[in-house]
Design a protein around this motif. Structure first.
Motif, PDB file in Angstrom:
ATOM      1  N   HIS A 127      50.588   6.449  23.355  1.00 38.80           N
ATOM      2  CA  HIS A 127      51.548   6.737  24.424  1.00 38.80           C
ATOM      3  C   HIS A 127      50.850   7.298  25.656  1.00 38.80           C
ATOM      4  CE1 HIS A 127      55.561   8.791  25.773  1.00 38.80           C
ATOM      5  NE2 HIS A 127      55.415   7.605  26.307  1.00 38.80           N
ATOM      6  N   ARG A 139      49.984   3.183  33.161  1.00 38.92           N
ATOM      7  CA  ARG A 139      51.136   2.949  34.036  1.00 38.92           C
ATOM      8  C   ARG A 139      50.945   3.659  35.379  1.00 38.92           C
ATOM      9  NH1 ARG A 139      56.172   0.384  33.840  1.00 38.92           N
ATOM     10  NH2 ARG A 139      57.095   0.745  35.901  1.00 38.92           N
ATOM     11  N   LEU A 148      45.798  -4.147  23.746  1.00 39.44           N
ATOM     12  CA  LEU A 148      46.801  -5.043  24.339  1.00 39.44           C
ATOM     13  C   LEU A 148      48.206  -4.471  24.182  1.00 39.44           C
ATOM     14  CD1 LEU A 148      45.344  -8.482  23.190  1.00 39.44           C
ATOM     15  CD2 LEU A 148      45.479  -7.629  25.530  1.00 39.44           C
ATOM     16  N   LEU A 149      48.471  -3.892  23.023  1.00 39.32           N
ATOM     17  CA  LEU A 149      49.795  -3.286  22.807  1.00 39.32           C
ATOM     18  C   LEU A 149      50.013  -2.111  23.754  1.00 39.32           C
ATOM     19  CD1 LEU A 149      50.066  -3.479  18.913  1.00 39.32           C
ATOM     20  CD2 LEU A 149      51.619  -4.542  20.556  1.00 39.32           C
ATOM     21  N   TYR A 156      51.071  -3.603  27.079  1.00 42.07           N
ATOM     22  CA  TYR A 156      52.475  -4.045  27.123  1.00 42.07           C
ATOM     23  C   TYR A 156      53.418  -2.850  27.118  1.00 42.07           C
ATOM     24  CZ  TYR A 156      50.024  -8.239  25.558  1.00 42.07           C
ATOM     25  OH  TYR A 156      49.129  -9.266  25.436  1.00 42.07           O
ATOM     26  N   LEU A 157      53.044  -1.827  26.367  1.00 40.03           N
ATOM     27  CA  LEU A 157      53.863  -0.610  26.351  1.00 40.03           C
ATOM     28  C   LEU A 157      53.876   0.045  27.730  1.00 40.03           C
ATOM     29  CD1 LEU A 157      55.468   1.514  24.711  1.00 40.03           C
ATOM     30  CD2 LEU A 157      53.304   2.651  24.232  1.00 40.03           C
ATOM     31  N   TYR A 206      53.517  -1.376  30.562  1.00 40.84           N
ATOM     32  CA  TYR A 206      54.328  -2.223  31.453  1.00 40.84           C
ATOM     33  C   TYR A 206      55.810  -1.957  31.272  1.00 40.84           C
ATOM     34  CZ  TYR A 206      56.027  -6.485  33.711  1.00 40.84           C
ATOM     35  OH  TYR A 206      56.678  -7.372  34.525  1.00 40.84           O
ATOM     36  N   SER A 207      56.181  -1.586  30.036  1.00 41.49           N
ATOM     37  CA  SER A 207      57.606  -1.452  29.707  1.00 41.49           C
ATOM     38  C   SER A 207      58.124  -0.023  29.784  1.00 41.49           C
ATOM     39  CB  SER A 207      57.856  -1.966  28.285  1.00 41.49           C
ATOM     40  OG  SER A 207      57.312  -3.252  28.131  1.00 41.49           O
ATOM     41  N   LEU A 208      57.225   0.950  30.050  1.00 39.13           N
ATOM     42  CA  LEU A 208      57.612   2.360  29.951  1.00 39.13           C
ATOM     43  C   LEU A 208      58.752   2.747  30.886  1.00 39.13           C
ATOM     44  CD1 LEU A 208      54.336   4.448  29.557  1.00 39.13           C
ATOM     45  CD2 LEU A 208      56.245   4.351  27.977  1.00 39.13           C
ATOM     46  N   TYR A 264      45.247 -15.907  23.413  1.00 37.62           N
ATOM     47  CA  TYR A 264      45.285 -15.332  22.071  1.00 37.62           C
ATOM     48  C   TYR A 264      44.469 -16.130  21.073  1.00 37.62           C
ATOM     49  CZ  TYR A 264      48.059 -11.179  22.557  1.00 37.62           C
ATOM     50  OH  TYR A 264      48.464  -9.907  22.875  1.00 37.62           O
ATOM     51  N   SER A 294      51.073  -8.184  18.460  1.00 38.37           N
ATOM     52  CA  SER A 294      50.628  -8.190  19.852  1.00 38.37           C
ATOM     53  C   SER A 294      50.982  -9.517  20.532  1.00 38.37           C
ATOM     54  CB  SER A 294      49.122  -7.938  19.873  1.00 38.37           C
ATOM     55  OG  SER A 294      48.580  -8.256  21.108  1.00 38.37           O
ATOM     56  N   VAL A 330      56.791 -10.355  26.937  1.00 40.95           N
ATOM     57  CA  VAL A 330      56.521  -9.887  28.305  1.00 40.95           C
ATOM     58  C   VAL A 330      56.397 -11.080  29.253  1.00 40.95           C
ATOM     59  CG1 VAL A 330      54.742  -8.809  29.734  1.00 40.95           C
ATOM     60  CG2 VAL A 330      55.470  -7.685  27.643  1.00 40.95           C
ATOM     61  N   LYS A 373      61.013  -6.862  28.894  1.00 40.03           N
ATOM     62  CA  LYS A 373      60.151  -5.699  28.663  1.00 40.03           C
ATOM     63  C   LYS A 373      60.360  -5.211  27.237  1.00 40.03           C
ATOM     64  CE  LYS A 373      59.540  -3.883  33.278  1.00 40.03           C
ATOM     65  NZ  LYS A 373      59.628  -2.721  34.162  1.00 40.03           N
ATOM     66  N   LEU A 374      59.304  -4.637  26.697  1.00 40.29           N
ATOM     67  CA  LEU A 374      59.424  -4.060  25.355  1.00 40.29           C
ATOM     68  C   LEU A 374      60.368  -2.862  25.408  1.00 40.29           C
ATOM     69  CD1 LEU A 374      55.692  -4.001  24.187  1.00 40.29           C
ATOM     70  CD2 LEU A 374      57.410  -5.723  23.707  1.00 40.29           C
ATOM     71  N   SER A 419      61.477   0.645  25.662  1.00 42.44           N
ATOM     72  CA  SER A 419      60.699   1.779  26.158  1.00 42.44           C
ATOM     73  C   SER A 419      61.041   3.035  25.361  1.00 42.44           C
ATOM     74  CB  SER A 419      61.021   2.020  27.640  1.00 42.44           C
ATOM     75  OG  SER A 419      60.484   3.248  28.057  1.00 42.44           O
ATOM     76  N   PRO A 420      60.041   3.841  25.007  1.00 40.34           N
ATOM     77  CA  PRO A 420      60.314   5.087  24.291  1.00 40.34           C
ATOM     78  C   PRO A 420      60.772   6.215  25.216  1.00 40.34           C
ATOM     79  CG  PRO A 420      57.969   4.851  24.611  1.00 40.34           C
ATOM     80  CD  PRO A 420      58.588   3.627  25.179  1.00 40.34           C
ATOM     81  N   THR A 421      60.757   5.955  26.534  1.00 44.61           N
ATOM     82  CA  THR A 421      61.029   7.031  27.500  1.00 44.61           C
ATOM     83  C   THR A 421      62.428   7.605  27.310  1.00 44.61           C
ATOM     84  OG1 THR A 421      59.580   5.922  29.070  1.00 44.61           O
ATOM     85  CG2 THR A 421      61.000   7.632  29.945  1.00 44.61           C
TER      86      THR A 421
END
Lengths: 365, 69
Positions: free
Chosen positions: A92, A99, A309-310, A313-314, A316-318, B9, B39, B46, B51-52, B54-56
């Protein structure tokens, strides 16, 4: 896993660049306005115990890292839960810093380029260096730290004429409330984050004391952050500093020497990229070590590429936008990171001291 | 873009998973494949413009619930 070791100097440099991280461009303790320097000093003082805890844990278990210590202190089940928590925190944090970089590139440097592109490039670099191990990261950090320092000194010499030292006044204009808020913010980001480095500082080659390495790293890192804060404050003043997203970039952008030396904010971007690269690499390395330990893998290198890579992507999505990023950093992050930076380290230290003393007594008896 | 992602990939799998398989580390290989599939799925998601998760927001809600913010 073969033991990769770094020198004390390399460990200290990684820590300094880790602290500088995204703070170099985002600033620290901004809630304290003109007293941000005071907040940073207080945050440094508050971080010393955390750094001493890190040093003590590494000294109690020589040659072992945070994850080994978690398993030793908490046992198999609770230890694995602890490792999982720190792996998540490392991933994180790497995503948060990446980010920050992405937002900076989109806002200031390349607004028409999709944010994912520069983030992928930096992530690829970080993956490359982590694949080659902490020794490569340490050597890179030593080299790049020199580049950072030269850049900072050159920029200082060019910005001296723009500085108004009265911008620091009045001191304590807003009272102690914002200063404490700024101090807690600066404590959680970036100083106490250095506890995560115990995950990668498992072995230092030349046998120097961990207290010296980590404490000097904290003091030098915080000194540089303080210096940058003073520079921004003297150039921009309180009002402008509160209204720009990236104060360092704005401050250096004002340099104009003889209508010839202008628009040197690219130099700030160089320092920022170096610091961000080191911080993300350290977090990625910590996460990879943790995943390998958690799943009993032969080598952490197996998971570096996919984890990197994960993380991208994380990142980018935060958030949906930069305002959300700033809100999370200033209002939420301190509370979220508190268990990782304070509670678990204290529990680890207490558990480690009890276990080691019991072990010593058993050996003596 | 999806084609570029697939090619990228495939290249990563050649560098990463194939090498791990050749080294004879079965557990590492299987884990790397699992993580690689995750991944890859995230990458396609994406690239598709999504978007994935988000944990926010969940973190903000958890912090708000714990600390009454």
């Amino acid at each position: 896993m073969s033991k990769e070791r770094i020198t004390a100097g390399e460990a200290r440099t990684i820590m300094i660049l880790f602290i500088m991280g995204s703070t170099m461009i985002m600033g620290a303790g901004g809630q304290a306005h003109t007293d941000a320097w005071l907040a940073i000093l207080m945050a440094t003082g508050m971080s010393v115990p955390i750094v001493l805890i890190s040093a003590r844990l590494l000294a109690l278990y020589p040659g072992q890292n945070l994850y080994d210590i978690c398993l030793q202190v908490f046992g198999k089940l609770a230890g694995r839960v602890c490792i999982l928590l720190y792996v998540w925190y490392a991933i994180h944090l790497a995503a948060l810093v990446l980010r920050n970089y992405g937002e900076f590139m989109e806002s200031e440097a390349m607004p028409e380029t999709p944010m994912l592109v520069p983030m992928l490039f930096v992530a690829a670099l970080c993956i490359f260096v982590v694949l080659h191990g902490i020794e490569t990261l340490g050597r890179s950090a030593r080299l790049m730290f020199n580049v950072c320092m030269i850049t900072i000194i050159v920029v200082l010499s060019l910005t001296l004429e723009r500085m108004d030292f009265e911008n620091i006044l009045p001191v304590l204009d807003y009272g102690w409330g914002p200063i404490w808020k700024g101090a807690f913010s600066a404590f959680s980001f970036p100083f106490a984050e250095t506890f995560l480095l115990t995950a990668i500082f498992g072995g230092v080659k030349d046998g120097k004391s961990y207290v010296r390495i980590l404490l000097y790293g904290l003091l030098i890192g915080s000194g540089l952050v303080l210096f940058i804060t003073f520079r921004n404050l003297f150039i921009l003043g309180n009002y402008t500093m509160s209204n720009v997203y990236f104060p360092s970039y704005a401050a250096v952008g004002r340099v104009n020497v003889g209508d010839f030396i202008q628009r040197i904010e690219g130099t700030v971007a160089i320092v920022f990229v170096i610091c961000v690269f080191t911080k993300i690499s350290a977090c990625l390395l910590a996460a990879s070590y943790g995943i390998a330990k958690l799943f009993g893998l032969h080598s952490y290198r197996t998971v570096v590429i996919q984890t990197g890579l994960l993380v991208t992507y994380l990142a980018y999505s935060l958030y949906d936008n930069i305002m959300e990023m700033l809100h999370f950093a200033s209002e939420v992050y301190f509370f979220y990171a508190f268990p990782f930076q304070v509670i678990i380290p204290i529990l680890l230290l207490i558990g480690a001291e009890i276990k080691v003393r019991r072990g010593n007594r058993a050996n003596a008896g | 873009m999806i084609l570029i992602t697939i090619i990228a990939y495939a290249f990563i799998a050649l560098l990463d998973q194939v090498q791990t398989y050749k080294d004879g580390r079965k557990k590492d290989f299987l884990f790397s494949c699992a993580l690689g599939l995750l991944s890859f799925a995230a990458a396609l998601w994406v690239v598709h413009g999504e978007k994935l998760p988000s944990p926010t927001r969940p973190i903000e809600q958890l912090v708000g619930w714990l600390f009454g913010m």
